[in-house]
Scaffold this active site. Structure first.
Site, PDB file in Angstrom:
ATOM      1  N   HIS A 220       4.707   0.267  -8.560  1.00 48.99           N
ATOM      2  CA  HIS A 220       3.453   0.972  -8.842  1.00 48.99           C
ATOM      3  C   HIS A 220       2.266   0.027  -8.681  1.00 48.99           C
ATOM      4  CE1 HIS A 220       6.696   2.671 -11.394  1.00 48.99           C
ATOM      5  NE2 HIS A 220       6.263   3.806 -10.857  1.00 48.99           N
ATOM      6  N   GLY A 583      -8.305  -8.524  32.012  1.00 51.15           N
ATOM      7  CA  GLY A 583      -7.497  -8.802  33.199  1.00 51.15           C
ATOM      8  C   GLY A 583      -8.333  -9.374  34.322  1.00 51.15           C
TER       9      GLY A 583
END
Length: 596
Positions: A220, A583
């Site tokens: 919890h 790229g």
């Protein structure tokens, strides 16, 4: 407040159960209560019924373990809140009226759960029901557990399974109670968290710094026993197992070489499957190194803490009977349906297929040509390794942020290849060999495209020499890259059927990508145009290459202002693409390193 995909905050526990029952024909809801039951309650007549439950937010616990061979039913509270006495009592009455020969409540050791299930038990007994309760406390976090005792966490699912198998086999309530209590005493669990969790509509219950992890948290978000700097997965697992088995820890699990265990590697909610697999492998290795036999290993999300990024490890010492009970069939949807057998890192691997020996077209050597090739390739590799972070950063805006990693992997592969043998000096053989290295080890779409470019360029150079041949080779490489994208799409459609214009991510024109589409081809095209000067008589190769580098760098920078027409970036609106294409930047950098 963290975002949650819920309909209403107040109704999220009910909605989750309703969705689970709607999708699983073996489950049913108890009217007026947050209770899930098997849909074949008549089948439990004369058998022991098993009920469990607790707060919601731990899915798939607890409702995911309802089914033949596991739980008869579960009672759910609101998120991280114990269910009410009324709902627990309603579940007890439902299974009692179905003819259960005794009822066992399996409860995690939290004050609220003990109180609510315990009060319901007393009231049910007063009504004449034969009800017992087993409280599970498997947490190994605290060296000196307080008055409340050890918390009940993920090990509880193993108790569900053992009890369920016994009940399905017709065992009595006395026998089931005795055996699950014995199993619970030889079991331990410990959690590790990288992040907090938050109840829907609320802020996180605690904070962890970016470089911190916490050992021993509850399910919890309760405090653990130690905060520490983030460790690699293998070290983190070693730390967890050491704490779990430390004799100075009053809640430790005693493990001795030769012991057999069931291991549960549990995702606390937001750990990726990739990380979970790494942790599981590290746990198996660590236990094997201690001489422990892992009779069974369960890996997945079994008892979560909402979206907490973390993991828990559970170990249960087992004998042959316990292993048989773990292996017994169940229809519970959250129990993994896997092949029964031990976990080991020593599993035999399938031998890799042997590759036919290639005919060497060019002998490697150590002459001046080879030395020059090595120097150039080392510069290229160093450049790509130095740019790794920059390329990753550029790629985050348009992709998955791995462009730098992919190019660094290529550089490392080329360096390893050069250490293994001198590269060939002949251009065609050199480019062909580099293509093989990148196709095999670079990965990603970049690896394929570079491999295609180099393969086609090598084929163009074969049997040709001189400056014009290099211009032709670059053109051939670019053509192969363009053709490959279209070919990959065309292969998905039978001959004669046109490719739909709306087919995703592929412009409806030759090649799939072209100048202006914001890809690595933008830099390559620009460089190729400059290299066409090599076809002129008396052209200076160095001047042509310098012009090609300059053109490639300008083209890479120009991609900053382009709309992506191909590749992953084409899914993103141009207003969000504020950086040049990674790229294209990498291609320009490679050409620049060749020129130096």
């Amino acid at each position: 407040v963290p975002k949650k995909l819920v309909t209403t905050v107040s109704g999220c526990a009910d909605d989750a159960l309703a969705g689970l029952v709607a999708c699983n024909p073996g489950l049913q809801l108890l009217q007026g209560h947050r209770v899930v039951l098997r849909d074949d309650l008549l089948a439990i007549r004369g058998r022991v019924a098993l009920l469990s439950g607790g707060g919601s937010g731990h899915e798939p616990a607890h409702a995911g373990y309802v089914g033949k061979g596991m739980l008869t039913g579960v009672v759910a509270g609101a998120v991280f809140a114990s269910p009410s006495v009324g709902s627990v009592l309603a579940a007890i009455r439902a299974v009692a009226q179905a003819g259960a020969a005794g009822i066992l409540l399996i409860v995690k050791n939290y004050t609220g759960d003990r109180l609510n299930f315990g009060m319901a038990l007393e009231r049910a007994r007063a009504e004449g029901a034969d009800v017992r309760m087993v409280v599970v406390g498997d947490d190994c976090a605290f060296a000196t557990p307080g008055k409340a005792g050890r918390r009940g966490i993920c090990g509880t699912i193993l108790i569900h399974k053992v009890a369920g198998a016994l009940a399905e086999a017709g065992a009595s309530l006395d026998e089931i109670e005795k055996k699950v209590m014995a199993a619970a005493k030889v079991m331990g669990t410990l959690g590790l968290s990288l992040s907090p969790c938050s109840i829907p509509g609320s802020k996180p219950s605690f904070q962890l710094a970016e470089d911190e992890m916490e050992l021993g948290l509850g399910i919890h978000g309760e405090a653990g026993v130690r905060r520490m700097k983030v460790l690699p997965a293998d070290k983190a697992v070693e730390t967890m197992l050491k704490h779990m088995t430390d004799p100075s820890n009053a809640s430790h699990l005693s493990l001795t070489p030769g012991s057999s265990v069931v291991l549960v590697v549990n995702n606390l909610g937001r750990l990726s499957c990739l990380e979970l697999g790494i942790v599981a492998g590290a746990a198996v290795r660590c236990l094997e190194n201690r001489g422990i036999r892992i009779a069974r290993a369960l890996v997945g999300s079994f008892m979560t803490a909402l979206e907490m990024a973390g993991v828990s490890l559970t170990l249960m010492l087992v004998d042959e009977e316990l292993v048989r009970l773990i292996d017994a069939k169940t229809t519970a949807m959250a129990w993994p349906n896997i092949v029964a057998g031990p976990a080991t890192t020593q599993r035999e691997e399938v031998p890799a297929p042997t590759e036919a020996p290639r005919k060497l077209q060019d002998e490697t050597g150590t002459g001046p040509g080879t030395a020059r090739v090595q120097r150039v390739l080392q510069r290229v590799c160093s450049t790509l390794l130095d740019m790794q972070d920059k390329l990753n950063e550029l790629d985050r805006g348009a992709g998955d942020g791995d462009c730098g990693h992919t190019h660094a992997r290529a550089a490392q592969a080329i360096q390893a290849w050069m250490r293994s043998r001198p590269p060939p000096a002949a251009p065609a053989q050199l480019l062909s060999a580099l293509a093989d290295v990148l196709l095999e080890q670079m990965g990603g779409s970049s690896g394929v495209l570079y491999g295609l470019f180099l393969t086609a360029a090598a084929q163009s150079l074969h049997g040709h020499s001189g400056s014009p041949a290099w211009a032709d080779a670059v053109d051939a490489g670019i053509e192969a890259m363009q053709r490959s994208v279209l070919g990959a799409v065309e292969s998905q459609f039978p001959l004669g059927i046109p490719i739909p214009p709306e087919f995703p991510c592929v412009p409806h024109r030759y090649g799939g990508a072209a100048p202006g589409d914001r890809t690595m081809l933008d830099s390559l095209f620009a460089a190729a145009q400059a290299l066409h000067s090599l076809r002129s008589p008396g052209a200076d190769p160095l001047q042509a290459l310098a012009a090609a580098v300059q053109s490639a760098e300008a083209a890479a920078e120009a991609t900053r202002h382009m709309e992506a027409g191909a590749g992953r970036a084409s899914y993103i609106h141009s207003s969000r693409l504020e950086q040049p294409d990674p790229g294209a930047v990498a291609v320009a950098a490679v050409l620049g390193a060749v020129l130096e």
